[in-house]
Design a protein around this motif. Sequence first.
Motif, PDB file in Angstrom:
ATOM      1  N   GLU A 120       0.832  -1.253  -0.004  1.00  0.00           N
ATOM      2  CA  GLU A 120      -0.062  -0.155  -0.179  1.00  0.00           C
ATOM      3  C   GLU A 120       0.837   1.273   0.074  1.00  0.00           C
ATOM      4  O   GLU A 120       0.215   2.297  -0.201  1.00  0.00           O
ATOM      5  CB  GLU A 120      -0.921   0.105   1.333  1.00  0.00           C
ATOM      6  N   ARG A 121       2.262   1.337   0.258  1.00  0.00           N
ATOM      7  CA  ARG A 121       2.953   2.260   0.305  1.00  0.00           C
ATOM      8  C   ARG A 121       3.277   3.021  -0.986  1.00  0.00           C
ATOM      9  O   ARG A 121       3.451   2.363  -1.891  1.00  0.00           O
ATOM     10  CB  ARG A 121       4.325   1.861   1.095  1.00  0.00           C
ATOM     11  N   SER A 123       2.447   5.820  -4.514  1.00  0.00           N
ATOM     12  CA  SER A 123       1.442   6.303  -5.159  1.00  0.00           C
ATOM     13  C   SER A 123       0.601   5.301  -5.732  1.00  0.00           C
ATOM     14  O   SER A 123       1.230   4.359  -6.380  1.00  0.00           O
ATOM     15  CB  SER A 123       1.986   7.221  -6.064  1.00  0.00           C
ATOM     16  N   ASN A 124      -0.695   5.256  -5.494  1.00  0.00           N
ATOM     17  CA  ASN A 124      -1.318   3.912  -6.253  1.00  0.00           C
ATOM     18  C   ASN A 124      -1.468   4.040  -7.739  1.00  0.00           C
ATOM     19  O   ASN A 124      -1.369   2.856  -8.172  1.00  0.00           O
ATOM     20  CB  ASN A 124      -2.914   3.619  -5.693  1.00  0.00           C
ATOM     21  N   GLU A 125      -1.271   5.189  -8.384  1.00  0.00           N
ATOM     22  CA  GLU A 125      -1.145   5.171  -9.715  1.00  0.00           C
ATOM     23  C   GLU A 125       0.409   4.633 -10.272  1.00  0.00           C
ATOM     24  O   GLU A 125       0.436   3.773 -11.099  1.00  0.00           O
ATOM     25  CB  GLU A 125      -1.457   6.592 -10.279  1.00  0.00           C
ATOM     26  N   ASN A 127       2.017   2.697  -8.441  1.00  0.00           N
ATOM     27  CA  ASN A 127       1.903   1.182  -8.170  1.00  0.00           C
ATOM     28  C   ASN A 127       1.321   0.514  -9.109  1.00  0.00           C
ATOM     29  O   ASN A 127       1.776  -0.643  -9.397  1.00  0.00           O
ATOM     30  CB  ASN A 127       1.504   1.021  -6.846  1.00  0.00           C
ATOM     31  N   LEU A 128       0.431   1.024 -10.014  1.00  0.00           N
ATOM     32  CA  LEU A 128      -0.484   0.186 -11.159  1.00  0.00           C
ATOM     33  C   LEU A 128       0.906   0.151 -12.321  1.00  0.00           C
ATOM     34  O   LEU A 128       1.019  -1.026 -12.561  1.00  0.00           O
ATOM     35  CB  LEU A 128      -1.256   1.208 -11.834  1.00  0.00           C
ATOM     36  N   SER A 156      -1.974  -5.869 -14.201  1.00  0.00           N
ATOM     37  CA  SER A 156      -1.509  -5.074 -12.752  1.00  0.00           C
ATOM     38  C   SER A 156      -2.779  -4.954 -12.068  1.00  0.00           C
ATOM     39  O   SER A 156      -3.522  -4.205 -12.445  1.00  0.00           O
ATOM     40  CB  SER A 156      -0.627  -3.947 -13.285  1.00  0.00           C
ATOM     41  N   TYR A 157      -2.487  -5.107 -10.718  1.00  0.00           N
ATOM     42  CA  TYR A 157      -3.614  -4.682  -9.852  1.00  0.00           C
ATOM     43  C   TYR A 157      -3.051  -3.661  -8.897  1.00  0.00           C
ATOM     44  O   TYR A 157      -3.712  -3.210  -8.249  1.00  0.00           O
ATOM     45  CB  TYR A 157      -3.859  -5.928  -8.902  1.00  0.00           C
ATOM     46  N   GLY A 158      -1.813  -3.112  -9.174  1.00  0.00           N
ATOM     47  CA  GLY A 158      -1.194  -2.139  -8.350  1.00  0.00           C
ATOM     48  C   GLY A 158      -1.346  -2.472  -6.723  1.00  0.00           C
ATOM     49  O   GLY A 158      -1.111  -3.687  -6.524  1.00  0.00           O
ATOM     50  N   GLU A 159      -1.749  -1.567  -6.009  1.00  0.00           N
ATOM     51  CA  GLU A 159      -1.935  -1.822  -4.665  1.00  0.00           C
ATOM     52  C   GLU A 159      -3.476  -2.267  -4.114  1.00  0.00           C
ATOM     53  O   GLU A 159      -3.980  -2.144  -3.289  1.00  0.00           O
ATOM     54  CB  GLU A 159      -1.597  -0.882  -3.734  1.00  0.00           C
ATOM     55  N   GLU A 160      -4.305  -2.477  -5.330  1.00  0.00           N
ATOM     56  CA  GLU A 160      -5.667  -2.506  -5.103  1.00  0.00           C
ATOM     57  C   GLU A 160      -6.238  -3.915  -4.874  1.00  0.00           C
ATOM     58  O   GLU A 160      -7.438  -4.036  -4.450  1.00  0.00           O
ATOM     59  CB  GLU A 160      -6.439  -2.059  -6.611  1.00  0.00           C
ATOM     60  N   LYS A 161      -5.431  -4.856  -4.746  1.00  0.00           N
ATOM     61  CA  LYS A 161      -5.907  -6.104  -4.438  1.00  0.00           C
ATOM     62  C   LYS A 161      -4.906  -6.860  -3.276  1.00  0.00           C
ATOM     63  O   LYS A 161      -4.371  -7.804  -3.548  1.00  0.00           O
ATOM     64  CB  LYS A 161      -5.761  -7.099  -5.521  1.00  0.00           C
ATOM     65  N   PRO A 162      -4.961  -6.120  -2.245  1.00  0.00           N
ATOM     66  CA  PRO A 162      -4.118  -6.619  -0.972  1.00  0.00           C
ATOM     67  C   PRO A 162      -4.445  -8.113  -0.512  1.00  0.00           C
ATOM     68  O   PRO A 162      -5.693  -8.498  -0.610  1.00  0.00           O
ATOM     69  CB  PRO A 162      -4.053  -5.717   0.090  1.00  0.00           C
ATOM     70  N   SER A 165      -3.984  -6.506   5.335  1.00  0.00           N
ATOM     71  CA  SER A 165      -4.138  -5.002   5.117  1.00  0.00           C
ATOM     72  C   SER A 165      -3.399  -4.449   6.320  1.00  0.00           C
ATOM     73  O   SER A 165      -3.984  -3.334   6.569  1.00  0.00           O
ATOM     74  CB  SER A 165      -5.723  -4.673   5.055  1.00  0.00           C
TER      75      SER A 165
END
Lengths: 185, 455
Positions: A120-121, A123-125, A127-128, A156-162, A165
């Motif tokens: 989660e650390r 930028s989420n974009e 991280n995508l 890529s799920y980036g940080e969206e599918k941890p 948590s």
Amino acid sequence: MKAAKVILALVLAASLMFTFTSCTCKPGDIEEEKVTQPEAMSTPSAISSTSEIVKPTAVTAGVIKVGNRIVDIGDKIYPIYFDFDKSALRSDSRETLSELAQWMKNNPSVDIRIDGNCDERGSNEYNLALGETRAASAKKYLVYLGISPDRLETMSYGEEKPSCSDATENCWSKNRRDDFTITGK
Amino acid sequence: MVSIMKNSKYLLPNSIIATLTLILLAVCITAGVPARLEARVYLELDSPNLRRIPIAVAPLQPLCGSQEDEKSALIGRKILIDDLEFSTFFELLDDTSSYLEEPKSCNLSQGSFDFRNWSLIGAELLIKTGYSLSGEKLVVEFRLYDTLAGKMIVGKRYRGRTKNIRLLFHKFANQVVESITGLPGEFTSKIAFCGRLGDEPAQELYSCDYDGHERRQITRNKSINISPAWSQDANKLVYTSYRRNNPDLYLIDFMKGKESLLSKRPGINAAAAWSADDRHLALMQRYENHSEISIIKAGSGETLRRLTQSSANQASPCWSPDNNEIAFVSDRSGTPQIYITTTQGGRWRRLTTKESYNANPDWPAHNDKIVFTSKIDGIFQICTIKPDGTNHHQLTFSRTNCEVPGWSPNGRHIIFTKKVNGIQQLMVMDEKGRNLKQLTFDKVDKKNPSWSANR
């Protein structure tokens, strides 16, 4: 009688303690199941999560022994993990991918999708984007090992599918991963 | 383009019909000289010593011949006061016990009261409000007075329904800010964001008013939905969803009440940003196994051009207000940094040089400061910088990460997310990093806020 009671109490206490410690100090068994839960949700399979508890170190899918039964766990292959903000393959990941490549060669009709994930650390974009290159790293290595790129899809799920948590390194390290899903048989 | 959803599903909160009705029915009250002709500047926004103008908001009175409704009167006054307080332009004299005037008259017009009752307690501006309520029908009449000059600055009458009471008062608050500063207010804007409860696999899109009220759920596809972005006119929203098992870009047109699939290139179609004229979108797409920025047509989704050519990853594009440049994130130097290129691509320059991780740029329409996140001593903080690389300022000094900053429609506020007691919440502060306010308090983790223009 009194002594017997004391012994009974001790046995009870000990068994309780065992239950308790086996939950908290050995997170491996229980936690391991949690880690793969989101994956199991997208392709629900009670068998695959059972088999993970039985054999948490299993690397590739196929046929696996659960108790006395032989079960085809089908669409579950264990993830590979990455260092923070990196998409380079670690040596343990290379070993896992070698086994996977061998398994794919033995099962030539099988196609695989590789999903890149991040903790989660950051930028989420961004991280995508990082998830894209993490998935691509595994694909590149599998192709190098002789697997046809046509059999390998990436996403890529980036940080969206941890897979967990908590804000802990233990949890983050489980989220920096590539998941593998069988897409065609 | 594929129409996926039925009409009614995507009519937003305080649906546009209600908004239009209010606009159509808002009547300029013609008492006295129109304020615009006076052209008095009440606040010089560029002044380094910007002072807050003392303003009194008289208790709401029933219009002549109407019944009192204490609840609506209190709610309405609170909305107005909260809006004016938020704007940071006013010093609210909202302690009604210090007011000299007995609020008995149902008449709001000039001559029916004594301006000295207000100038004596220090108020330079005064808002008088009257209402009438019959069933669900609400009529509210507002007048903004200059107590020193003894004249009306702006007057409006709105008709609506009680369920739209917030929108109605926000609309007049916009008028007040615009009359005093020349800038549009921010009070009828919407914030779109992603929300996820606990460990649920689904992440849906939501919207709420600028103040966190009136929350509505936008998507219900039980998939992962990310990076919502409002068009400049606030009538459309693009976002990325995994519901077809690939992160594709979707567009919701709230005016038409329909949704379409805009970009479905294999790999990511994400972090889309609208051009200043709403004709194009810049977004992240996969080229040669990594993420690049490309530009597509907002109408058809057709690719116009690939903007970046690099072996590194690019992310988070945003357009300059003049439509000539695009800022984006790239790790071509080894770490994520912000770069600026022209909308034709080719030439580029590096914007950020301090710190090893800078991301999520947002370039506002009304000022020349790009806001972004910067990892400082291990924690992401909100910073601003001018497009030429000067005036680098750190705005937050938080102990937890502050992420995904975005400008308000008039460039006076910044929204971002921050973990509070373990839950990611929406936070807002002014452009200097002051007047920090938490907008949401529930258990839903919130990400990716996008702040629309006034609707």
